[in-house]
Design a protein around this motif. Structure first.
Motif, short mmCIF file in Angstrom:
data_model
loop_
_atom_site.label_atom_id
_atom_site.label_comp_id
_atom_site.label_asym_id
_atom_site.label_seq_id
_atom_site.Cartn_x
_atom_site.Cartn_y
_atom_site.Cartn_z
N THR A 296 -51.06 -17.35 -50.12
CA THR A 296 -51.76 -16.53 -49.12
C THR A 296 -51.92 -17.33 -47.84
O THR A 296 -52.42 -18.46 -47.86
CB THR A 296 -53.14 -16.08 -49.64
OG1 THR A 296 -52.95 -15.27 -50.80
CG2 THR A 296 -53.88 -15.28 -48.57
N ASN A 297 -51.50 -16.76 -46.75
CA ASN A 297 -51.54 -17.43 -45.45
C ASN A 297 -52.19 -16.51 -44.43
O ASN A 297 -51.91 -15.31 -44.40
CB ASN A 297 -50.12 -17.79 -44.99
CG ASN A 297 -49.36 -18.58 -46.04
OD1 ASN A 297 -49.57 -19.78 -46.19
ND2 ASN A 297 -48.48 -17.91 -46.78
N SER A 298 -53.04 -17.08 -43.62
CA SER A 298 -53.72 -16.30 -42.58
C SER A 298 -53.41 -16.92 -41.23
O SER A 298 -53.63 -18.11 -41.02
CB SER A 298 -55.24 -16.28 -42.81
OG SER A 298 -55.56 -15.65 -44.03
N ARG A 299 -52.93 -16.12 -40.33
CA ARG A 299 -52.60 -16.59 -38.99
C ARG A 299 -52.39 -15.36 -38.09
O ARG A 299 -52.60 -14.23 -38.53
CB ARG A 299 -51.36 -17.48 -39.01
CG ARG A 299 -50.16 -16.84 -39.72
CD ARG A 299 -49.10 -17.90 -39.98
NE ARG A 299 -47.92 -17.34 -40.60
CZ ARG A 299 -47.73 -17.22 -41.89
NH1 ARG A 299 -48.69 -17.59 -42.73
NH2 ARG A 299 -46.61 -16.72 -42.37
N GLY A 300 -51.98 -15.57 -36.89
CA GLY A 300 -51.76 -14.43 -36.00
C GLY A 300 -50.76 -14.76 -34.92
O GLY A 300 -50.56 -15.92 -34.58
N THR A 301 -50.15 -13.74 -34.40
CA THR A 301 -49.17 -13.92 -33.33
C THR A 301 -49.55 -13.04 -32.16
O THR A 301 -49.71 -11.83 -32.32
CB THR A 301 -47.75 -13.55 -33.80
OG1 THR A 301 -47.38 -14.41 -34.86
CG2 THR A 301 -46.75 -13.72 -32.67
N GLY A 302 -49.71 -13.64 -31.01
CA GLY A 302 -49.99 -12.87 -29.80
C GLY A 302 -48.73 -12.65 -29.00
O GLY A 302 -47.74 -13.38 -29.12
N LEU A 303 -48.76 -11.65 -28.16
CA LEU A 303 -47.60 -11.30 -27.34
C LEU A 303 -48.08 -10.86 -25.97
O LEU A 303 -49.03 -10.09 -25.85
CB LEU A 303 -46.81 -10.16 -28.00
CG LEU A 303 -45.74 -9.47 -27.14
CD1 LEU A 303 -44.59 -10.42 -26.86
CD2 LEU A 303 -45.24 -8.20 -27.84
#
Length: 585
Positions: free
Chosen positions: A237-244
């Protein structure tokens, strides 16, 4: 009966203004003949100019030429040489106008009334006469109307035309001159238009859970990097985010009446644990990253469009992008160097296009160069070619029915070979077809659906594709088009087979609507999403989106260190929440 049977004294033709009698009075003047230099006139929004007014009177005629002019309380110059001399209610001409109005040949003022018992200017009388003559012409050309025209009406119209014909001709001449100048100005403005687009998606939250197993059912260790035919994943399980953030400038215009152009340049940046493809990095504990994709400004598209006269046909050549309406399940995620032939009518539209994709632009020194190697060893051409077709029909103003086709030639990828229980690099021509529909249930409620099937044979088996269908359905509630202080919501579901959409082309493979999460693998997925949006103005929107997607069936994995041949991924559950802003003008 044709023409104007009203006597030889006419010096201006009402038929030169418009063929519709209700609009016959749309003439105007840029200033009074021989009047004060301070008098002026403005063009209205629909292109009909306002009649001239004297500065001393401060009066303007309306766009249809029948507005109130000088008030009787104001001092107005008189004299035979002054075109703004009063036409009092006691005048024979005034009485003739009243009679014609009573007979129904004068439509009156914008409020639907004829304001009698007040002075009229000669130019206002001229406009009224022009409207009367146009209405009489219309009635005389209509068998049902001609029998109702009496001698008194014709006599009154002939006398008025003789008296005010010079003013009518003057108004028409100046109207034509003004129209010519306005056309020149519009042509200059239409030659270059600039629009801007800006989108920011906040990183938000993103959680991914991956479980994978060896052929004997042994779980692969958390942190193991695994890969299918499209992208990589990290077990656990991995938690992260990508903004654009995305900024675009669009330059477009008309080179002449038939030829137009459009150029779009873009600066796109990713931030928040993203790699160069916009997909979250596969490291377990990624560091925050920021990068620009494609340089400061890359050219998305640049094309010329030619319209074949008054026909519905047009041709387009250059670098372009297309969408398989209504949702883009077949294609809406790529740009093509080539051309297309299309058509558009009030009830249907469509195109057939051919282009180059997946390689250097046509400006490259070797745009059609191939990598050395045999096709059997999956040598990849630098350039892949694509064929696209689309047809849309609108049986009613609420319903759109569409069909699309796309074939990607020379597509190199790793295909699963069941007999070998492994992936093998092969070249294939991938083709899909779609049927779709969109229906506007109410002004604030729209439903859209689109189905897809992959055509041809599976290069890994030599047989027809299996599990090759996909579906997308969406409900839109509210005002998706920009309108200040309005809201809308979207609710959608997507299901794709293991061998359905073409990842390089489908709208699912990318950033759909620039609000959903990027996924490199759109096959064998079930996806659900909801979005809530608010228009701050006609051009700016803020919103929040939630999206979930996961596997339909287990996916075979590419063998590697710690990943035996025949290993598979059982779960790939993804949950994403994003804030976004959107501006365009």
């Amino acid at each position: 009966m044709t023409g104007r049977p009203l006597g030889a004294g006419s010096s201006g033709s009402a038929g030169q203004t418009t063929s519709a009698p209700a609009q016959a009075g749309q003439t105007g003047s840029t200033g009074p003949a021989g009047g004060s230099p301070s008098a002026s006139a403005d063009a209205s929004a629909d292109g009909a100019s306002n009649a001239a007014s004297a500065a001393s009177a401060g009066a303007d005629a309306s766009a249809d030429g029948a507005s109130n002019a000088a008030s009787p309380n104001l001092v107005i110059a008189t004299g035979a040489d002054n075109p703004f001399a009063d036409v009092p209610p006691s005048s024979w001409a005034y009485k003739a106008i009243v009679r014609l109005h009573a007979m129904g040949y004068l439509k009156g003022y914008p409020d639907g009334l004829f304001h009698g018992q007040r002075n009229l200017t000669r130019y206002e009388m001229a406009v009224m006469v022009d409207r009367v003559v146009a209405e009489l012409e219309y009635q005389l050309n209509d068998p049902n109307g001609a029998v109702k025209v009496n001698a008194q009406a014709i006599a009154d119209a002939r006398a008025l035309l003789d008296q005010y014909g010079a003013q009518i001709k003057d108004l028409q001449t100046k109207q034509a001159a003004l129209d010519t100048r306005l056309t020149a100005v519009e042509s200059t403005l239409n030659r270059m238009q600039i629009h801007a687009f800006a989108y920011v998606r906040a990183p938000g939250t993103y959680t991914e859970t991956v479980s994978a197993f060896a052929p004997n059912g042994t779980p692969l260790k958390p942190g193991t990097l695994v890969k299918d035919d499209a992208q990589s994943y990290v077990v656990g399980t991995n938690s992260r985010g990508t903004g654009l953030e995305d900024f675009r400038l669009i330059f477009s215009g008309d080179l002449d009446k038939r030829t137009s152009y459009a150029v779009r340049v873009e600066a796109r940046n990713f931030f928040g644990q993203a790699n160069v493809f916009g997909v979250d990095t596969t490291a377990q504990n990624p560091s925050v990253t920021f990068y620009n994709k494609g340089g400061l400004f890359s050219v998305n598209y640049a094309y010329l469009r030619y319209q074949f006269g008054a026909s519905p046909l047009y041709a387009l050549v250059g670098k372009y992008t297309l969408r398989s309406d209504p949702l883009g399940l077949a294609y809406d995620n790529d740009y093509y160097n080539g051309g297309l032939l299309g058509f558009k009518t009030p009830k249907a539209y469509g195109w057939f296009g051919f282009g180059q994709t997946g390689g250097p632009d046509l400006g490259s020194t070797q745009p059609f160069g191939y990598v050395n190697g045999l096709a059997s060893s999956a040598a990849v051409p630098n350039t892949q070619f694509i064929t696209l077709a689309h047809l849309g029909v609108t049986p009613t103003n609420r319903l759109l029915v569409t069909g699309s086709y796309v074939q990607l030639q020379g597509y190199k990828n790793s295909f699963w070979v069941p007999s070998l229980q492994t992936y093998k690099g092969l070249l294939a021509n991938l083709a899909v077809g779609t049927l779709g529909a969109s229906y506007q249930l109410t002004p604030g409620l729209n439903i859209a659906v689109q189905g897809l099937t992959r055509l041809g044979k599976d290069p890994g088996t030599g047989s027809n594709w299996t599990d090759n269908n996909a579906f997308w359905g969406q409900l839109l509630v509210g005002h998706a088009a920009g309108a200040a202080n309005t809201n809308y919501a979207e609710l959608g579901y997507i299901g794709t087979g293991a061998h359905s959409v073409i990842n390089a082309e489908t709208f699912l493979n990318g950033a759909p609507f620039y609000t959903f999460y990027y996924t490199g693998q759109a096959n064998d997925r079930k996806m659900g999403y909801i979005g809530l949006h608010h228009w701050l103005s006609n051009n700016m929107r803020v919103g929040v989106n939630y999206m979930y997607w996961g596997l339909n069936t287990p996916i075979p994995l590419v063998p590697g260190p710690g990943i035996p041949n025949g290993s598979y991924m059982l779960n790939n559950d993804n949950r994403a929440l994003f804030l976004n802003t959107f501006t365009q003008f």
